[in-house]
Design an enzyme around this catalytic site. Structure first.
Site, PDB file in Angstrom:
ATOM      1  CB  THR A  71      71.561   5.707  68.303  1.00  0.00           C
ATOM      2  OG1 THR A  71      70.195   6.036  68.554  1.00  0.00           O
ATOM      3  CG2 THR A  71      71.875   5.834  66.833  1.00  0.00           C
ATOM      4  CD  GLN A 178      61.182   1.680  73.857  1.00  0.00           C
ATOM      5  OE1 GLN A 178      60.623   1.579  74.941  1.00  0.00           O
ATOM      6  NE2 GLN A 178      61.479   2.845  73.321  1.00  0.00           N
ATOM      7  CB  SER A 198      69.242   3.666  75.736  1.00  0.00           C
ATOM      8  OG  SER A 198      69.375   5.053  75.808  1.00  0.00           O
ATOM      9  CB  ALA A 199      70.664   5.626  80.939  1.00  0.00           C
ATOM     10  CG  HIS A 200      66.887   8.293  76.871  1.00  0.00           C
ATOM     11  ND1 HIS A 200      65.690   8.612  76.274  1.00  0.00           N
ATOM     12  CD2 HIS A 200      67.658   7.761  75.905  1.00  0.00           C
ATOM     13  CE1 HIS A 200      65.750   8.294  74.988  1.00  0.00           C
ATOM     14  NE2 HIS A 200      66.942   7.771  74.741  1.00  0.00           N
ATOM     15  CB  CYS A 324      63.254   8.751  65.567  1.00  0.00           C
ATOM     16  SG  CYS A 324      63.709   8.098  67.153  1.00  0.00           S
TER      17      CYS A 324
HETATM   18  N1  PLP Z   1      66.265   1.384  69.866  1.00  0.00           N
HETATM   19  C1  PLP Z   1      64.994   1.484  70.266  1.00  0.00           C
HETATM   20  C2  PLP Z   1      64.091   0.292  70.180  1.00  0.00           C
HETATM   21  C3  PLP Z   1      64.509   2.702  70.758  1.00  0.00           C
HETATM   22  O1  PLP Z   1      63.237   2.799  71.133  1.00  0.00           O
HETATM   23  C4  PLP Z   1      65.393   3.808  70.822  1.00  0.00           C
HETATM   24  C5  PLP Z   1      64.905   5.126  71.271  1.00  0.00           C
HETATM   25  O2  PLP Z   1      63.806   5.548  70.928  1.00  0.00           O
HETATM   26  C6  PLP Z   1      66.719   3.630  70.404  1.00  0.00           C
HETATM   27  C7  PLP Z   1      67.116   2.397  69.927  1.00  0.00           C
HETATM   28  C8  PLP Z   1      67.707   4.729  70.454  1.00  0.00           C
HETATM   29  O3  PLP Z   1      68.212   4.923  71.747  1.00  0.00           O
HETATM   30  P1  PLP Z   1      68.923   6.309  72.098  1.00  0.00           P
HETATM   31  O4  PLP Z   1      67.833   7.329  72.160  1.00  0.00           O
HETATM   32  O5  PLP Z   1      69.581   6.089  73.423  1.00  0.00           O
HETATM   33  O6  PLP Z   1      69.891   6.588  71.022  1.00  0.00           O
END
Ligand code: PLP
Length: 385
Positions: A71, A178, A198-200, A324
């Site tokens: 994010t 993703q 993103s790492a998670h 989310c």
């Molecule tokens: N962008 C996409 C396409 C995602 O699927 C996600 C997480 O669900 C994010 C951004 C956000 O990443 P983070 O959870 O590391 O903020």
């Protein structure tokens, strides 16, 4: 039995990542920005991690900025470019199927007075290039189009998007949160100016992200503070998270090819299994150019939330839309954008699998889902008509 089918929301940590993080926490207690040798040892570990991340997308190490999440990377690229190129204009274009990290950023910028357009997609979720072309104007600074969609799995033809935007002097950001670790990414081949990960989502820790910024393009910071990350993302380095991220990258990139074959065949098995067992369904994920682990399906005459709760009681974890969006009863903006009618979009499930998913998990899900659907449909006046 406990079955986890929500890998697009987040992934469990790989044991090897946990070990690497534990080791980093003990080995590098000092601040990596400190000039003493203990600080510099931590700094070297961070720079090694940066190189691993850069290599994974064919970038240069000095093009990698560590952030606190996907994010944050999205926000830094979009706000940052709009600030840096203020003289050019204040126009931003994003797609109608972006993750909230981009979608809501664009909506907020519109509220702040920026000029924002949302480009449409076709029924498979692919950006309509002609529409994008018609939206670009002299004041357009940046276009942000996600690489792969988190709800339906559609992979965009980014190269064509980049080609169009660059021919008009417009920068391109892509949210690759993703796609990273699920499909091969080469930033030089794609040609993008910014790319977020993103790492998670790849069996690494939560709370650490990365922004690729092509050398030669500018951003201004959105957080102000020290000189970390060339002043573009200040804040003391989370050494253990950065090392955990790089360990996850090493493992994921190594295993990706083999793993994708396994995931794709499991998704086919799952899709056919659902089709054979349940009537009145609509598969929302495309069959081609799609993430190997994602299947989105609408089941008519049931509510996604009721399905989710009933399945949860059977030990099955999955999502109705993006994680989310859960908690809200609004149908998914992604499904609406690809033309799924509101009443059908309400009954949608996002099934996303990963490296710890086994065939037994899918079989259990395929056994339980029809029973739950039948029970819920019995209560639906519309179905009984
Ligand atoms: N962008 C996409 C396409 C995602 O699927 C996600 C997480 O669900 C994010 C951004 C956000 O990443 P983070 O959870 O590391 O903020």
């Amino acid at each position: 039995m406990k079955v986890y089918l929500d890998y697009n929301a987040t992934t469990p940590l790989d044991e090897r990542v946990i070990e690497a993080m534990k080791d980093a926490m003990q080995r590098y207690p000092a601040n990596p920005s400190s000039l003493h040798s203990q600080g510099q040892e931590a700094r070297i570990a961070i720079e090694n991690a940066r190189r691993i991340l850069a290599d994974s997308i064919n970038a240069e190490p000095d093009e990698i900025i560590f952030t606190g999440s996907g994010t944050e990377s999205d926000n830094l690229a979009i706000h940052g470019a709009l600030r840096a190129y203020k003289k050019k204009g204040n126009h931003l274009i994003v797609s109608k199927i972006e993750h909230p990290a981009v979608y809501n950023t664009a909506k907020a910028l519109k509220d702040y007075g920026f000029d924002v357009d949302f480009v449409g997609v076709d029924s498979e979720g692919r950006v309509i290039i002609d529409e994008l072309k018609s939206l670009i104007k002299d004041t357009t600074v940046i276009v942000s189009i996600m690489h792969a969609n988190n709800e339906i799995g559609t992979i965009q033809d980014l190269k064509s998007i980049v080609e169009l935007c660059h021919s008009k002097g417009v920068l391109v950001h892509t949210d690759a949160v993703q796609s990273y670790g699920k499909i091969k990414i080469d930033v030089k081949d794609l040609g993008v100016d910014f790319l977020s990960t993103s790492a998670h989502k790849i069996y690494g820790p939560k709370g650490i992200g990365m922004l690729y910024k092509k050398n030669g393009v500018a951003i201004l910071p959105v957080i102000h503070g020290g000189h970390h990350e060339k002043g573009l993302r200040p804040g003391t380095y989370a050494t253990h998270n950065i090392i955990g991220f790089s360990e996850a990258v090493k493992i994921t990139m190594n295993e990706m090819e083999e793993e994708n074959k396994r995931l794709s065949s499991m998704i086919t098995y799952l899709r056919e299994g659902i089709k054979n067992r349940i009537s009145h369904i609509k598969i929302n994920s495309p069959q081609k150019n799609v993430l190997p682990n994602t299947l989105n399906v609408s089941i008519e005459f049931v509510e996604g939330e009721s399905l989710l709760l009933e399945l949860d009681m059977k030990g099955i974890a999955l999502s109705t839309g993006s994680a989310c969006a859960s908690g809200s009863l609004e149908p998914s903006h992604v499904l609406l954008a690809i033309g799924v009618p509101v009443e059908i979009a309400h009954g949608s499930l996002r099934i996303s699998i990963g490296k710890y998913t086994r065939k037994e998990d899918i079989d259990y899900f395929l056994e339980e889902l029809p029973k739950v659907v039948e029970r819920l449909r019995k209560m639906s006046p519309l179905y009984n008509q």
